[in-house]
Motif scaffolding. Structure first.
Motif, PDB file in Angstrom:
ATOM      1  N   GLN A 190       0.916  -1.151   0.044  1.00 52.04           N
ATOM      2  CA  GLN A 190       0.149  -0.063   0.022  1.00 52.04           C
ATOM      3  C   GLN A 190       0.849   1.228  -0.063  1.00 52.04           C
ATOM      4  OE1 GLN A 190      -3.590  -0.119  -0.295  1.00 52.04           O
ATOM      5  NE2 GLN A 190      -2.880  -2.365  -0.709  1.00 52.04           N
ATOM      6  N   LYS A 191       1.994   1.115   0.545  1.00 53.64           N
ATOM      7  CA  LYS A 191       3.062   2.387   0.554  1.00 53.64           C
ATOM      8  C   LYS A 191       3.914   2.283  -0.647  1.00 53.64           C
ATOM      9  CE  LYS A 191       3.025   2.285   5.666  1.00 53.64           C
ATOM     10  NZ  LYS A 191       3.680   2.254   6.920  1.00 53.64           N
ATOM     11  N   PHE A 192       3.959   1.258  -1.358  1.00 52.75           N
ATOM     12  CA  PHE A 192       5.004   0.994  -2.649  1.00 52.75           C
ATOM     13  C   PHE A 192       4.983   2.521  -3.420  1.00 52.75           C
ATOM     14  CE2 PHE A 192       6.497  -0.346  -6.672  1.00 52.75           C
ATOM     15  CZ  PHE A 192       7.673  -0.963  -6.259  1.00 52.75           C
ATOM     16  N   ASN A 193       3.854   3.017  -3.652  1.00 54.25           N
ATOM     17  CA  ASN A 193       3.944   4.162  -4.905  1.00 54.25           C
ATOM     18  C   ASN A 193       4.283   5.303  -4.018  1.00 54.25           C
ATOM     19  OD1 ASN A 193       2.863   2.835  -7.075  1.00 54.25           O
ATOM     20  ND2 ASN A 193       0.689   3.015  -6.461  1.00 54.25           N
ATOM     21  N   GLY A 194       4.340   5.492  -2.829  1.00 54.45           N
ATOM     22  CA  GLY A 194       4.703   6.669  -2.159  1.00 54.45           C
ATOM     23  C   GLY A 194       6.108   6.509  -1.949  1.00 54.45           C
ATOM     24  N   TRP A 195       6.568   5.417  -1.885  1.00 51.51           N
ATOM     25  CA  TRP A 195       8.233   4.859  -1.986  1.00 51.51           C
ATOM     26  C   TRP A 195       8.909   5.536  -3.308  1.00 51.51           C
ATOM     27  CZ3 TRP A 195       7.837  -0.343   0.756  1.00 51.51           C
ATOM     28  CH2 TRP A 195       7.297  -0.259   2.311  1.00 51.51           C
ATOM     29  N   LEU A 196       8.081   4.975  -4.304  1.00 49.33           N
ATOM     30  CA  LEU A 196       8.668   5.267  -5.670  1.00 49.33           C
ATOM     31  C   LEU A 196       8.776   6.898  -5.701  1.00 49.33           C
ATOM     32  CD1 LEU A 196       7.047   2.834  -8.071  1.00 49.33           C
ATOM     33  CD2 LEU A 196       9.469   2.802  -7.392  1.00 49.33           C
ATOM     34  N   ASP A 197       7.680   7.626  -5.369  1.00 49.83           N
ATOM     35  CA  ASP A 197       7.682   8.880  -5.394  1.00 49.83           C
ATOM     36  C   ASP A 197       8.791   9.820  -4.845  1.00 49.83           C
ATOM     37  OD1 ASP A 197       5.388   8.961  -7.083  1.00 49.83           O
ATOM     38  OD2 ASP A 197       3.985   9.290  -5.668  1.00 49.83           O
ATOM     39  N   ALA A 198       9.037   9.022  -3.599  1.00 52.79           N
ATOM     40  CA  ALA A 198      10.134   9.896  -2.585  1.00 52.79           C
ATOM     41  C   ALA A 198      11.406   9.549  -3.207  1.00 52.79           C
ATOM     42  CB  ALA A 198      10.040   9.073  -1.559  1.00 52.79           C
ATOM     43  N   ALA A 199      11.412   8.227  -3.868  1.00 51.42           N
ATOM     44  CA  ALA A 199      12.928   8.045  -4.544  1.00 51.42           C
ATOM     45  C   ALA A 199      13.154   8.787  -5.800  1.00 51.42           C
ATOM     46  CB  ALA A 199      12.780   6.521  -5.120  1.00 51.42           C
ATOM     47  N   ARG A 200      11.990   9.094  -6.631  1.00 48.38           N
ATOM     48  CA  ARG A 200      12.023  10.086  -7.769  1.00 48.38           C
ATOM     49  C   ARG A 200      12.416  11.553  -7.291  1.00 48.38           C
ATOM     50  NH1 ARG A 200       6.965   7.476  -9.294  1.00 48.38           N
ATOM     51  NH2 ARG A 200       7.845   5.638 -10.784  1.00 48.38           N
ATOM     52  N   ARG A 201      11.956  11.823  -6.039  1.00 48.14           N
ATOM     53  CA  ARG A 201      12.242  13.197  -5.449  1.00 48.14           C
ATOM     54  C   ARG A 201      13.931  13.329  -5.270  1.00 48.14           C
ATOM     55  NH1 ARG A 201       7.432  12.559  -2.881  1.00 48.14           N
ATOM     56  NH2 ARG A 201       8.581  12.258  -0.922  1.00 48.14           N
ATOM     57  N   GLN A 202      14.156  12.228  -4.540  1.00 46.38           N
ATOM     58  CA  GLN A 202      15.658  12.034  -4.316  1.00 46.38           C
ATOM     59  C   GLN A 202      16.389  12.200  -5.488  1.00 46.38           C
ATOM     60  OE1 GLN A 202      14.968   9.097  -0.509  1.00 46.38           O
ATOM     61  NE2 GLN A 202      16.998   9.019  -1.289  1.00 46.38           N
ATOM     62  N   GLN A 203      16.174  11.454  -6.596  1.00 48.45           N
ATOM     63  CA  GLN A 203      16.787  11.369  -7.637  1.00 48.45           C
ATOM     64  C   GLN A 203      16.894  12.588  -8.557  1.00 48.45           C
ATOM     65  OE1 GLN A 203      15.679   8.483 -10.475  1.00 48.45           O
ATOM     66  NE2 GLN A 203      17.627   7.882 -11.253  1.00 48.45           N
ATOM     67  N   LYS A 204      15.789  13.420  -8.394  1.00 41.70           N
ATOM     68  CA  LYS A 204      15.875  14.982  -8.889  1.00 41.70           C
ATOM     69  C   LYS A 204      16.981  15.781  -8.333  1.00 41.70           C
ATOM     70  CE  LYS A 204      11.277  15.353 -11.106  1.00 41.70           C
ATOM     71  NZ  LYS A 204      10.012  15.609 -11.032  1.00 41.70           N
ATOM     72  N   MET A 205      17.129  15.680  -6.960  1.00 43.70           N
ATOM     73  CA  MET A 205      17.831  16.367  -6.257  1.00 43.70           C
ATOM     74  C   MET A 205      19.364  16.371  -6.741  1.00 43.70           C
ATOM     75  SD  MET A 205      16.430  16.595  -2.392  1.00 43.70           S
ATOM     76  CE  MET A 205      17.282  17.961  -1.733  1.00 43.70           C
ATOM     77  N   GLY A 206      19.579  15.219  -7.121  1.00 39.19           N
ATOM     78  CA  GLY A 206      20.891  14.788  -7.760  1.00 39.19           C
ATOM     79  C   GLY A 206      22.146  14.726  -6.711  1.00 39.19           C
ATOM     80  N   TRP A 207      21.507  14.610  -5.438  1.00 41.06           N
ATOM     81  CA  TRP A 207      22.730  14.494  -4.473  1.00 41.06           C
ATOM     82  C   TRP A 207      23.284  13.104  -4.437  1.00 41.06           C
ATOM     83  CZ3 TRP A 207      20.487  16.131   1.016  1.00 41.06           C
ATOM     84  CH2 TRP A 207      20.107  17.462   0.757  1.00 41.06           C
TER      85      TRP A 207
END
Length: 158
Positions: A55-72
């Motif tokens: 149930q939380k999987f899509n939220g985890w994917l969104d958080a991972a995409r946000r992290q990737q966009k930051m480029g850290w």
């Protein structure tokens, strides 16, 4: 002149016993090897409840995409004194200040209690845990809060 053919030995119960014992020794040896390998390499439970995790999987994917966009670029390692070091840089390899960094170290098989980690800034995007980890393999989970977002890093260290 040809030599007389040798008489064949009869197949007896002892022969069958040796074959059966050898077969079961091989089977038990393979089973023991596989069991020892499984116990020594499996880090423990992946998730406690797979339905809740799904149930939380899509939220985890969104958080991972946000992290990737930051480029850290994030790296976790142990120094010689077994202190966890977190290094943060941006896409241009410039140090990043993370705001609040917290973490915890979990023993993969649950044989040791969880260790809470607090970090201090060492400069140039390097953060060092104040307390060292005990010897052994640990699953380190670090949370970076700042810049309007929260990031999670996870790495197994030994």
């Amino acid at each position: 002149m040809r030599a007389a053919p040798r008489a064949r030995r009869p197949f007896t119960g002892w022969h069958m016993t040796i074959i059966l014992v050898a077969f079961f020794v091989v089977v038990m040896s393979v089973n023991i090897f596989m069991a020892v390998s499984a116990v020594s390499t499996f880090g423990g439970t992946v998730v406690d409840n797979s339905y809740v995790a799904s149930q939380k999987f899509n939220g985890w994917l969104d958080a991972a995409r946000r992290q990737q966009k930051m480029g850290w670029r994030r790296a976790i390692a142990l120094d010689d004194a077994r202190h966890v070091r977190v290094t943060l840089t941006d896409q241009a390899d410039q140090p990043v200040s993370a705001g609040i960094i917290t973490g915890r170290a979990i023993h993969p098989l649950g044989r040791a209690p969880e260790v809470k980690l607090s970090f201090q800034g060492m400069g140039h995007g390097v953060y060092r845990a104040r307390q060292p980890l005990p010897a052994g393999r640990w699953q380190v989970r670090v949370t970076l809060a700042g810049h309007g977002d929260t990031q999670h890093i996870q790495k197994e260290v030994d």
